[in-house]
Design a protein around this motif. Structure first.
Motif, mmCIF file in Angstrom:
data_model
loop_
_atom_site.group_PDB
_atom_site.id
_atom_site.type_symbol
_atom_site.label_atom_id
_atom_site.label_comp_id
_atom_site.label_asym_id
_atom_site.label_seq_id
_atom_site.Cartn_x
_atom_site.Cartn_y
_atom_site.Cartn_z
ATOM 1 N N GLU A 43 0.801 -1.224 0.000
ATOM 2 C CA GLU A 43 0.000 0.000 0.000
ATOM 3 C C GLU A 43 0.831 1.270 0.000
ATOM 4 O O GLU A 43 0.399 2.279 -0.533
ATOM 5 C CB GLU A 43 -0.952 0.008 1.199
ATOM 6 C CG GLU A 43 -2.045 -1.024 1.085
ATOM 7 C CD GLU A 43 -3.007 -1.007 2.255
ATOM 8 O OE1 GLU A 43 -2.818 -0.191 3.195
ATOM 9 O OE2 GLU A 43 -3.947 -1.810 2.235
ATOM 10 N N HIS A 44 2.020 1.237 0.607
ATOM 11 C CA HIS A 44 2.779 2.469 0.789
ATOM 12 C C HIS A 44 4.082 2.519 -0.001
ATOM 13 O O HIS A 44 4.588 3.609 -0.253
ATOM 14 C CB HIS A 44 3.085 2.693 2.278
ATOM 15 C CG HIS A 44 1.848 2.886 3.103
ATOM 16 N ND1 HIS A 44 1.116 4.037 3.062
ATOM 17 C CD2 HIS A 44 1.213 2.063 3.961
ATOM 18 C CE1 HIS A 44 0.083 3.924 3.873
ATOM 19 N NE2 HIS A 44 0.114 2.726 4.430
ATOM 20 N N TYR A 49 8.977 3.370 3.904
ATOM 21 C CA TYR A 49 10.008 2.818 4.783
ATOM 22 C C TYR A 49 11.235 3.716 4.848
ATOM 23 O O TYR A 49 11.881 3.833 5.888
ATOM 24 C CB TYR A 49 10.381 1.402 4.343
ATOM 25 C CG TYR A 49 9.264 0.413 4.588
ATOM 26 C CD1 TYR A 49 8.979 -0.040 5.868
ATOM 27 C CD2 TYR A 49 8.473 -0.043 3.550
ATOM 28 C CE1 TYR A 49 7.945 -0.921 6.109
ATOM 29 C CE2 TYR A 49 7.433 -0.932 3.773
ATOM 30 C CZ TYR A 49 7.172 -1.366 5.053
ATOM 31 O OH TYR A 49 6.148 -2.235 5.291
ATOM 32 N N GLU A 50 11.560 4.372 3.754
ATOM 33 C CA GLU A 50 12.679 5.314 3.766
ATOM 34 C C GLU A 50 12.402 6.474 4.719
ATOM 35 O O GLU A 50 13.277 6.900 5.471
ATOM 36 C CB GLU A 50 12.949 5.827 2.354
ATOM 37 C CG GLU A 50 13.540 4.776 1.439
ATOM 38 C CD GLU A 50 13.635 5.226 -0.011
ATOM 39 O OE1 GLU A 50 13.024 6.256 -0.378
ATOM 40 O OE2 GLU A 50 14.323 4.529 -0.779
ATOM 41 N N ASP A 51 11.170 6.978 4.697
ATOM 42 C CA ASP A 51 10.787 8.071 5.597
ATOM 43 C C ASP A 51 10.874 7.630 7.054
ATOM 44 O O ASP A 51 11.368 8.373 7.904
ATOM 45 C CB ASP A 51 9.371 8.563 5.293
ATOM 46 C CG ASP A 51 9.268 9.315 3.980
ATOM 47 O OD1 ASP A 51 10.309 9.750 3.449
ATOM 48 O OD2 ASP A 51 8.126 9.468 3.489
ATOM 49 N N GLY A 56 13.674 7.760 12.242
ATOM 50 C CA GLY A 56 14.314 7.016 13.324
ATOM 51 C C GLY A 56 15.773 7.392 13.471
ATOM 52 O O GLY A 56 16.277 7.551 14.590
ATOM 53 N N GLY A 57 16.443 7.530 12.360
ATOM 54 C CA GLY A 57 17.843 7.939 12.400
ATOM 55 C C GLY A 57 18.011 9.328 12.997
ATOM 56 O O GLY A 57 18.911 9.573 13.810
#
Length: 64
Positions: A43-44, A49-51, A56-57
């Motif tokens: 869906e995304h 996931y990169e965002d 998180g980083g």
């Protein structure tokens, strides 16, 4: 049931979660997690996931 005997929503959720864990085991939760991850990925896409990884980083760097 007396007022002091009432279970909080958090306590009820914990009790239900513990019962589900006993009845279904680790594989059940792994299967659910895999299905959810696959659906989210469809869906995304990759950017989602990169965002998340970037956020998180950044949060980790801000805590140091």
């Amino acid at each position: 049931m007396a007022e002091q005997d009432k279970m909080s929503r958090e306590e009820a959720g914990q009790k239900g979660g513990n019962k589900t864990a006993r009845e279904h085991g680790k594989e059940h939760f792994e299967d659910i997690g895999e299905k959810g991850g696959n659906k989210t990925s469809r869906e995304h896409g990759k950017e989602f996931y990169e965002d998340i990884g970037e956020k998180g980083g950044n949060a980790s760097n801000n805590n140091n």
